[in-house]
Design a protein around this motif. Structure first.
Motif, PDB file in Angstrom:
ATOM      1  N   ASP A   1       5.526  -0.601  -3.627  1.00 53.68           N
ATOM      2  CA  ASP A   1       4.403   0.343  -3.670  1.00 53.68           C
ATOM      3  C   ASP A   1       3.214  -0.283  -2.946  1.00 53.68           C
ATOM      4  O   ASP A   1       2.894  -1.450  -3.184  1.00 53.68           O
ATOM      5  N   GLU A   2       2.554   0.474  -2.102  1.00 58.40           N
ATOM      6  CA  GLU A   2       1.373  -0.024  -1.383  1.00 58.40           C
ATOM      7  C   GLU A   2       1.649  -1.385  -0.736  1.00 58.40           C
ATOM      8  O   GLU A   2       0.840  -2.309  -0.858  1.00 58.40           O
ATOM      9  N   ALA A   3       2.790  -1.492  -0.054  1.00 59.31           N
ATOM     10  CA  ALA A   3       3.213  -2.801   0.473  1.00 59.31           C
ATOM     11  C   ALA A   3       2.145  -3.432   1.382  1.00 59.31           C
ATOM     12  O   ALA A   3       1.893  -4.639   1.305  1.00 59.31           O
ATOM     13  N   ALA A   4       1.504  -2.622   2.218  1.00 62.37           N
ATOM     14  CA  ALA A   4       0.514  -3.174   3.153  1.00 62.37           C
ATOM     15  C   ALA A   4      -0.697  -3.720   2.400  1.00 62.37           C
ATOM     16  O   ALA A   4      -1.215  -4.798   2.720  1.00 62.37           O
ATOM     17  N   LEU A   5      -1.132  -2.976   1.365  1.00 64.86           N
ATOM     18  CA  LEU A   5      -2.277  -3.438   0.578  1.00 64.86           C
ATOM     19  C   LEU A   5      -1.898  -4.682  -0.225  1.00 64.86           C
ATOM     20  O   LEU A   5      -2.704  -5.614  -0.375  1.00 64.86           O
ATOM     21  N   LEU A   6      -0.661  -4.712  -0.726  1.00 63.54           N
ATOM     22  CA  LEU A   6      -0.192  -5.891  -1.457  1.00 63.54           C
ATOM     23  C   LEU A   6      -0.210  -7.120  -0.544  1.00 63.54           C
ATOM     24  O   LEU A   6      -0.654  -8.201  -0.950  1.00 63.54           O
ATOM     25  N   ALA A   7       0.235  -6.965   0.689  1.00 64.84           N
ATOM     26  CA  ALA A   7       0.203  -8.088   1.636  1.00 64.84           C
ATOM     27  C   ALA A   7      -1.239  -8.546   1.859  1.00 64.84           C
ATOM     28  O   ALA A   7      -1.521  -9.744   1.845  1.00 64.84           O
TER      29      ALA A   7
ATOM     30  N   VAL B   1      17.851  -6.822   3.509  1.00 61.51           N
ATOM     31  CA  VAL B   1      16.817  -5.833   3.855  1.00 61.51           C
ATOM     32  C   VAL B   1      16.348  -6.138   5.268  1.00 61.51           C
ATOM     33  O   VAL B   1      16.692  -7.179   5.840  1.00 61.51           O
ATOM     34  N   LEU B   2      15.549  -5.245   5.841  1.00 59.15           N
ATOM     35  CA  LEU B   2      14.991  -5.517   7.152  1.00 59.15           C
ATOM     36  C   LEU B   2      13.479  -5.657   6.986  1.00 59.15           C
ATOM     37  O   LEU B   2      12.766  -4.660   6.846  1.00 59.15           O
ATOM     38  N   ILE B   3      13.016  -6.896   6.931  1.00 54.49           N
ATOM     39  CA  ILE B   3      11.573  -7.093   6.827  1.00 54.49           C
ATOM     40  C   ILE B   3      11.082  -7.717   8.134  1.00 54.49           C
ATOM     41  O   ILE B   3      11.860  -8.300   8.894  1.00 54.49           O
ATOM     42  N   ASP B   4       9.779  -7.567   8.379  1.00 56.26           N
ATOM     43  CA  ASP B   4       9.198  -8.185   9.576  1.00 56.26           C
ATOM     44  C   ASP B   4       8.079  -9.127   9.161  1.00 56.26           C
ATOM     45  O   ASP B   4       7.847  -9.350   7.959  1.00 56.26           O
ATOM     46  N   SER B   5       7.393  -9.679  10.142  1.00 52.08           N
ATOM     47  CA  SER B   5       6.391 -10.717   9.848  1.00 52.08           C
ATOM     48  C   SER B   5       5.314 -10.219   8.894  1.00 52.08           C
ATOM     49  O   SER B   5       4.735 -11.010   8.150  1.00 52.08           O
ATOM     50  N   SER B   6       5.045  -8.916   8.882  1.00 47.89           N
ATOM     51  CA  SER B   6       3.978  -8.399   8.004  1.00 47.89           C
ATOM     52  C   SER B   6       4.346  -8.521   6.527  1.00 47.89           C
ATOM     53  O   SER B   6       3.475  -8.404   5.661  1.00 47.89           O
ATOM     54  N   HIS B   7       5.618  -8.759   6.238  1.00 40.06           N
ATOM     55  CA  HIS B   7       6.053  -8.891   4.843  1.00 40.06           C
ATOM     56  C   HIS B   7       6.152 -10.348   4.382  1.00 40.06           C
ATOM     57  O   HIS B   7       6.598 -10.621   3.274  1.00 40.06           O
ATOM     58  N   VAL B   8       5.748 -11.271   5.248  1.00 39.18           N
ATOM     59  CA  VAL B   8       5.854 -12.697   4.923  1.00 39.18           C
ATOM     60  C   VAL B   8       4.481 -13.338   4.968  1.00 39.18           C
ATOM     61  O   VAL B   8       3.718 -13.128   5.915  1.00 39.18           O
ATOM     62  N   ILE B   9       4.151 -14.102   3.939  1.00 34.29           N
ATOM     63  CA  ILE B   9       2.907 -14.869   3.919  1.00 34.29           C
ATOM     64  C   ILE B   9       3.284 -16.315   3.644  1.00 34.29           C
ATOM     65  O   ILE B   9       3.928 -16.629   2.639  1.00 34.29           O
ATOM     66  N   MET B  10       2.910 -17.201   4.547  1.00 28.46           N
ATOM     67  CA  MET B  10       3.234 -18.619   4.368  1.00 28.46           C
ATOM     68  C   MET B  10       2.366 -19.183   3.241  1.00 28.46           C
ATOM     69  O   MET B  10       1.199 -18.809   3.085  1.00 28.46           O
ATOM     70  N   SER B  11       2.935 -20.109   2.468  1.00 26.94           N
ATOM     71  CA  SER B  11       2.231 -20.606   1.280  1.00 26.94           C
ATOM     72  C   SER B  11       2.294 -22.129   1.171  1.00 26.94           C
ATOM     73  O   SER B  11       3.090 -22.775   1.857  1.00 26.94           O
TER      74      SER B  11
ATOM     75  N   ARG C   1       4.362 -29.503   0.844  1.00 27.59           N
ATOM     76  CA  ARG C   1       3.782 -28.251   0.353  1.00 27.59           C
ATOM     77  C   ARG C   1       3.911 -27.116   1.350  1.00 27.59           C
ATOM     78  O   ARG C   1       2.913 -26.556   1.812  1.00 27.59           O
ATOM     79  N   ILE C   2       5.145 -26.782   1.669  1.00 22.69           N
ATOM     80  CA  ILE C   2       5.367 -25.678   2.592  1.00 22.69           C
ATOM     81  C   ILE C   2       6.346 -24.679   1.980  1.00 22.69           C
ATOM     82  O   ILE C   2       7.449 -25.041   1.568  1.00 22.69           O
ATOM     83  N   GLY C   3       5.914 -23.432   1.894  1.00 22.30           N
ATOM     84  CA  GLY C   3       6.724 -22.380   1.304  1.00 22.30           C
ATOM     85  C   GLY C   3       6.285 -21.024   1.818  1.00 22.30           C
ATOM     86  O   GLY C   3       5.539 -20.943   2.797  1.00 22.30           O
ATOM     87  N   TYR C   4       6.767 -19.975   1.176  1.00 24.00           N
ATOM     88  CA  TYR C   4       6.388 -18.636   1.617  1.00 24.00           C
ATOM     89  C   TYR C   4       6.550 -17.610   0.517  1.00 24.00           C
ATOM     90  O   TYR C   4       7.215 -17.856  -0.499  1.00 24.00           O
ATOM     91  N   ILE C   5       5.934 -16.461   0.739  1.00 26.00           N
ATOM     92  CA  ILE C   5       6.082 -15.273  -0.100  1.00 26.00           C
ATOM     93  C   ILE C   5       6.685 -14.197   0.793  1.00 26.00           C
ATOM     94  O   ILE C   5       6.241 -14.035   1.931  1.00 26.00           O
ATOM     95  N   ALA C   6       7.701 -13.476   0.296  1.00 27.45           N
ATOM     96  CA  ALA C   6       8.272 -12.368   1.071  1.00 27.45           C
ATOM     97  C   ALA C   6       8.337 -11.137   0.181  1.00 27.45           C
ATOM     98  O   ALA C   6       8.736 -11.220  -0.985  1.00 27.45           O
ATOM     99  N   LEU C   7       7.907 -10.005   0.730  1.00 29.65           N
ATOM    100  CA  LEU C   7       7.825  -8.756  -0.027  1.00 29.65           C
ATOM    101  C   LEU C   7       8.934  -7.799   0.339  1.00 29.65           C
ATOM    102  O   LEU C   7       9.321  -7.720   1.512  1.00 29.65           O
ATOM    103  N   SER C   8       9.357  -7.026  -0.637  1.00 30.48           N
ATOM    104  CA  SER C   8      10.221  -5.891  -0.310  1.00 30.48           C
ATOM    105  C   SER C   8       9.429  -4.921   0.560  1.00 30.48           C
ATOM    106  O   SER C   8       8.280  -4.597   0.259  1.00 30.48           O
ATOM    107  N   PRO C   9      10.063  -4.415   1.640  1.00 26.32           N
ATOM    108  CA  PRO C   9       9.360  -3.447   2.489  1.00 26.32           C
ATOM    109  C   PRO C   9       9.110  -2.128   1.756  1.00 26.32           C
ATOM    110  O   PRO C   9       8.261  -1.349   2.173  1.00 26.32           O
ATOM    111  N   ASP C  10       9.820  -1.918   0.646  1.00 24.90           N
ATOM    112  CA  ASP C  10       9.676  -0.667  -0.097  1.00 24.90           C
ATOM    113  C   ASP C  10       8.686  -0.772  -1.255  1.00 24.90           C
ATOM    114  O   ASP C  10       8.545   0.169  -2.047  1.00 24.90           O
TER     115      ASP C  10
END
Lengths: 408, 408
Positions: free
Chosen positions: A261-267, A91-101, A250-259
């Motif tokens: 539902d409400e991807a921006a609100l989910l982030a 997929v093509l995701i950008d930084s807005s779809h990744v949250i470091m954890s 303790r270094i990881g991440y969450i990555a979301l599908s760009p598709d």
């Protein structure tokens, strides 16, 4: 003290007791003489590139490098991970779809906090890492267990039957702890079709959460299938605990599908959850490290060699196991015990007893009950291969006694 | 997306909007031209000893140094912190009373998970760091707010009245964010007497939780009073975010009174909570760092000078504030506005408007509403002192316009 926690402490006391006894054995016999296959704590050092990068970062000592950054992590780190995940997941995701954890465990708690309403359900596939149950409970969710197939592949019909209006998510873990199973793309596409159909019918599209800290640890040309391109409401959680042997950092991440539902609100919800759960942000220095190491892993071939060594050990004593395709665990069936009817063995009541029995031969593992699957045992082979080979004799003696083939 | 999180996102949108506008201002005018006193992100670098120690640790590269350790942290780190805490709190605790945490925010979530039953109450003292509310809610607890005295000291009578059968804990924060108040030993002893009496009467001794990441940041000979020797069921949470300027590294700890009821079980509950909340353990490398730096802090004198500089700025425009005794915040009363009746100003409805007004002069702060105290504003002076001094002119112009003393 919270009642829920008190109850959890007393019910987990059996496994705790086993660990304590293991620690006691090490004190008596010396840790190097115990065949400890109980813990998934990688013994491989991080790759040389990690050490080099860490040293560079410490020497650079950029002002503010240890201070707060946005709760989601450094923008540059998120962008680097987005590039890596895009390649892995088609997929093509950008930084807005990744949250470091804070590791994958922190990531899963963050996801559950962000998506679960009270009494929502999360479907898991047995056997599974039982901490999932506690993670869901933290955020008022309930775990629904579905049995996998005999070969530990996903039981798609079982998952379909388990879906309900309360289903918030289906959680998968591939390569799998404890079985080493790696799901194929076809399996994930079929799962996606089931979830999409359920969404069309009910209006609620469950999330597909892929917990994949073992993604890179696969053997003999097997590839971990992409998830984010398989289903719109998919979320990947991962960590560098295994691929870079950084479990304690303790270094990881969450990555979301760009598709999604409400991807921006989910982030936004995930970033909020990261903050209020008290993670605040993933550790700063390690973010900078992994940003520069997206192409690095420990030497996976070492784990393949160990797997093969462990298979030989089990083959020599005729213990059946699920062929591990990835991760660093082997899930073995408790063999038939002398004086037991075959159906009793099949009923799988013997894993605790077998575990206790092996301990007499200084072999430590985790009973399948610890993964919701009685009658099996997990051995972790993220240990020195000499120890694996040296355990062969102990296994032989232990199995002969278990089967009544010789008098102890 | 969880309803609770959605609601939180929309209700916190006012403050988010202010931050976004601040970021926009920085883009237009350049960050160095914005008097940004909004964030508690220390700009001082960690002390030289930290850098030296980190470099040593990275060069040592002890095998397994980045791997898992017990969930409570390295035994040696816990022992070093126990020694430090014993000296600070006038008690003798050992490593079994210390659990390493992912910062103080992680520590508070861990404590709440371990002690709160559904609908339990946590008493806080207004104004307060409002994230406490979200932390308690994560673990099904309710925050009960008690107004402090006019000088922002604890209102002991108010706390006594707020105690109930549901009171699980009283949470204090000294040196205080946002007021800079430091509670005296006498105050803590009086609070302890109230809690003990309540315990004798009801059979439930509330925990006294002291959140003290600012313990070392105190001025003019003022000392942060010990807590663990004041009351049996006391718990200290702290971090190195402020004392070593390591906010982004997420390293902190929980320390228990050795006299706490069921102290051993409480420690087990905290370790369990650390694990299942997904922290798993405090970051490994940073544990090793702080273990060797228990006597180090940033240069506190710098914060005292900045405080004095900020006081001069506010004095020059005749803004009333609470004299800060510690931390790096100054809590200032919103001054009377032209065209407003005095009682309207006193009703404290003006903090959002004042905040907006200051922004026109490129001054950023946080309205008191963000700490549950309307009519006040928090300025964080953990910024370059040149910026503080340079803000004097902007404050003069802003206040003249606010008071209608000159036409803008």
């Amino acid at each position: 003290i919270a009642k829920e926690v008190k109850d959890a402490l007393s019910s987990s006391s059996l496994i705790r007791k086993m660990f304590e006894e293991g620690a006691a054995l090490k004190k008596i016999h010396g840790a190097e003489n115990i065949f400890d296959f109980s813990l998934g704590n990688p013994d491989l050092s991080p790759p040389p590139a990690f050490h080099k990068t860490l040293l560079e970062l410490v020497n650079e000592e950029t002002p503010g490098v240890h201070g707060y950054m946005p709760n989601a992590g450094y923008p540059e780190t998120r962008a680097a991970i987005a590039e890596k995940v895009s390649a892995e997941h088609g997929v093509l995701i950008d930084s807005s779809h990744v949250i470091m954890s804070v590791g994958a465990a922190g990531a899963l708690n963050t996801v559950f906090k962000a998506i679960l309403n009270p009494a929502d359900e999360v479907i898991v596939n047995k056997p599974y890492f039982m901490e999932y149950r506690a993670y869901a409970k933290n955020h008022r969710g309930n775990i629904i267990e579905v049995e996998t197939e005999d070969d530990f592949n996903l039981n798609l019909e079982g998952i379909r039957s388990a879906l309900s209006n309360e289903t918030a998510a289906v959680l998968i873990n591939s390569p799998n702890n404890p079985t080493g199973r790696v799901y194929t793309s076809e399996t994930l596409k079929a799962l996606s079709a089931i979830l999409s159909l359920h969404g069309e019918k009910t209006g609620r599209y469950p999330y597909l959460i892929a917990d994949e800290p073992y993604r890179e640890i696969v053997f003999n040309g097997i590839k971990t299938a992409p998830v984010l391109n398989a289903y719109k409401n998919s979320i990947v959680v991962s960590s560098y605990s295994k691929s870079l042997s950084l479990a304690g950092e303790r270094i990881g991440y969450i990555a979301l599908s760009p598709d999604a539902d409400e991807a921006a609100l989910l982030a936004e919800a995930l970033i909020y959850a990261t903050r209020v759960l008290g993670f605040v942000n993933a550790p700063a220095l390690m973010q900078r490290c992994v940003e520069r190491l997206t192409k690095e892993t420990v030497n996976i071939a070492v784990y393949r060699e160990r797997r093969d060594a462990f298979k030989q050990v089990l083959d020599a004593v005729d213990i059946h196991y699920a062929e591990p395709e990835g991760a660093f665990y082997i899930f073995a069936k408790v063999p038939h015990r002398k004086g037991r009817a075959a159906q009793e063995t099949d009923a799988g009541e013997d894993d605790l007893a077998f575990c206790e029995h092996l301990k007499k031969y200084l072999i430590l593992g985790v009973p399948g009950a610890g993964f919701g699957k009685k009658g099996w045992m997990r051995f972790a082979y993220c240990v020195n291969d000499k120890l694996i080979k040296a355990s062969a004799d102990a296994f032989k003696k232990a199995l002969a006694a278990w089967r009544g083939e010789m008098i102890r």
